[in-house]
Write a protein that holds these residues in place. Structure first.
Motif, mmCIF file in Angstrom:
data_model
loop_
_atom_site.group_PDB
_atom_site.id
_atom_site.type_symbol
_atom_site.label_atom_id
_atom_site.label_comp_id
_atom_site.label_asym_id
_atom_site.label_seq_id
_atom_site.Cartn_x
_atom_site.Cartn_y
_atom_site.Cartn_z
ATOM 1 N N ARG A 78 -40.479 -14.582 17.919
ATOM 2 C CA ARG A 78 -39.226 -15.322 17.310
ATOM 3 C C ARG A 78 -38.839 -16.440 18.110
ATOM 4 N N GLU A 97 -38.632 -14.806 21.942
ATOM 5 C CA GLU A 97 -38.294 -13.525 22.081
ATOM 6 C C GLU A 97 -39.482 -12.663 21.504
ATOM 7 N N THR A 116 -40.686 -18.329 13.695
ATOM 8 C CA THR A 116 -41.864 -17.510 14.345
ATOM 9 C C THR A 116 -42.823 -18.480 14.459
ATOM 10 N N LEU A 154 -28.150 -20.670 23.174
ATOM 11 C CA LEU A 154 -29.459 -20.351 23.255
ATOM 12 C C LEU A 154 -29.871 -19.642 24.372
ATOM 13 N N HIS A 170 -36.392 -20.030 18.667
ATOM 14 C CA HIS A 170 -35.082 -20.551 18.602
ATOM 15 C C HIS A 170 -35.018 -21.818 19.223
ATOM 16 N N THR A 171 -34.362 -23.005 18.733
ATOM 17 C CA THR A 171 -34.507 -24.178 19.732
ATOM 18 C C THR A 171 -33.120 -24.852 19.355
ATOM 19 N N ARG A 182 -36.255 -20.796 22.946
ATOM 20 C CA ARG A 182 -35.981 -19.587 23.292
ATOM 21 C C ARG A 182 -36.996 -18.828 22.590
ATOM 22 N N GLU A 193 -35.377 -24.893 13.904
ATOM 23 C CA GLU A 193 -33.830 -24.092 14.623
ATOM 24 C C GLU A 193 -34.401 -22.666 14.989
ATOM 25 N N ASN A 194 -34.759 -22.155 14.034
ATOM 26 C CA ASN A 194 -35.028 -20.652 14.043
ATOM 27 C C ASN A 194 -36.309 -20.417 13.294
#
Length: 257
Positions: A130, A148, A125, A169, A132-133, A146, A122-123
């Protein structure tokens, strides 16, 4: 952050390769999805077998994963040497194992390079990103992503209608790629997004720019006309290159080609 679009088509699109792209930063290249019609576009646009560092699968319908085995075989023929990270779910890895079996390919013995499976977080690297899903509303589990880095954010929906989790998200992303099968919702295919459900994303979610892909064959002209109402929204194009600078200009993403 550099985004290179390989394909924008739906599952059986006769004109466009299945939806797929490469996101690069700091020399690291992440490819998102590899459907059955993607490999030829990949080999043409990115001939170096060592160019891709990782593959992320949003989900495992044929137009998002059936190109994996041909791609790996070609990279072996071209003497790829470095490991490849494959980011997917536990269930997704089991489905990919069936693809290896059907393709008579043993990933531990048939390839010239090792595969490293990373369970979709879910979070977390990945390389310089970075990551995120979040789940969308689709006919099988689909995790939008996502990425970053450098103060900018890129998001990619995979397939499916938006959920509160995926909208969160996407919020504030500099660039969002979202699947959009039709202009209006199709009751026969309730697990795909429509333009009428996405049109307010730039304003409501603070998305800088939005590209629409996975458009139904025959709907592109109508959808392009609908997008004309907002300069921040347009259809994604195969071969498009987009750079998100570390300090984005007020006008948003920079189109290279």
């Amino acid at each position: 952050m550099d985004i290179q679009v390989l394909g924008v088509g739906e599952a059986a699109d006769p004109s466009f390769a299945n939806s797929s792209l490469i996101v690069a930063a700091d020399g690291f290249r992440l490819m998102i999805d590899c459907g059955h019609s993607v490999p030829s576009a990949l080999w043409r646009e990115v001939p170096d077998p060592d160019a891709i560092d990782a593959l992320y699968f949003t989900h495992h319908h044929p137009d998002h994963c059936f190109g994996l085995v041909p791609t790996l075989i070609r990279w072996t023929d071209d003497r790829r040497s470095k490991p490849l990270d494959i980011v997917t779910t536990v269930g997704g890895w089991k489905q990919l194992a069936l693809l290896f079996q059907a393709g008579a390919t043993d990933p531990e013995r048939s390839l010239s390079f090792p595969l490293r499976w990373i369970e979709t977080p879910e979070n977390g690297t990945l390389g310089p990103f970075r990551l995120h899903t979040a789940l969308t509303q689709h006919s099988m589990p689909n995790r939008a992503i996502r990425l970053e880095t450098g103060g900018v954010a890129f998001a990619y929906s995979g397939d499916g209608r938006a959920t509160p989790e995926s909208e969160a998200l996407f919020r504030g992303a500099d660039l969002l790629f979202h699947e959009c099968l039709t202009v209006e919702p199709d009751p026969v295919q309730p697990f795909h997004a429509a333009y009428s459900q996405l049109a307010d994303f730039p304003m409501r979610l603070g998305v800088g720019e939005m590209r629409l892909y996975h458009v139904r064959t025959g709907e592109r002209e109508r959808l392009a006309a609908a997008c004309a109402a907002d300069p921040r929204v347009r259809l994604a194009r195969p071969g498009e290159r987009i750079v998100l600078p570390s300090v984005p200009p007020a006008t948003g993403a920079m189109i290279l080609s």
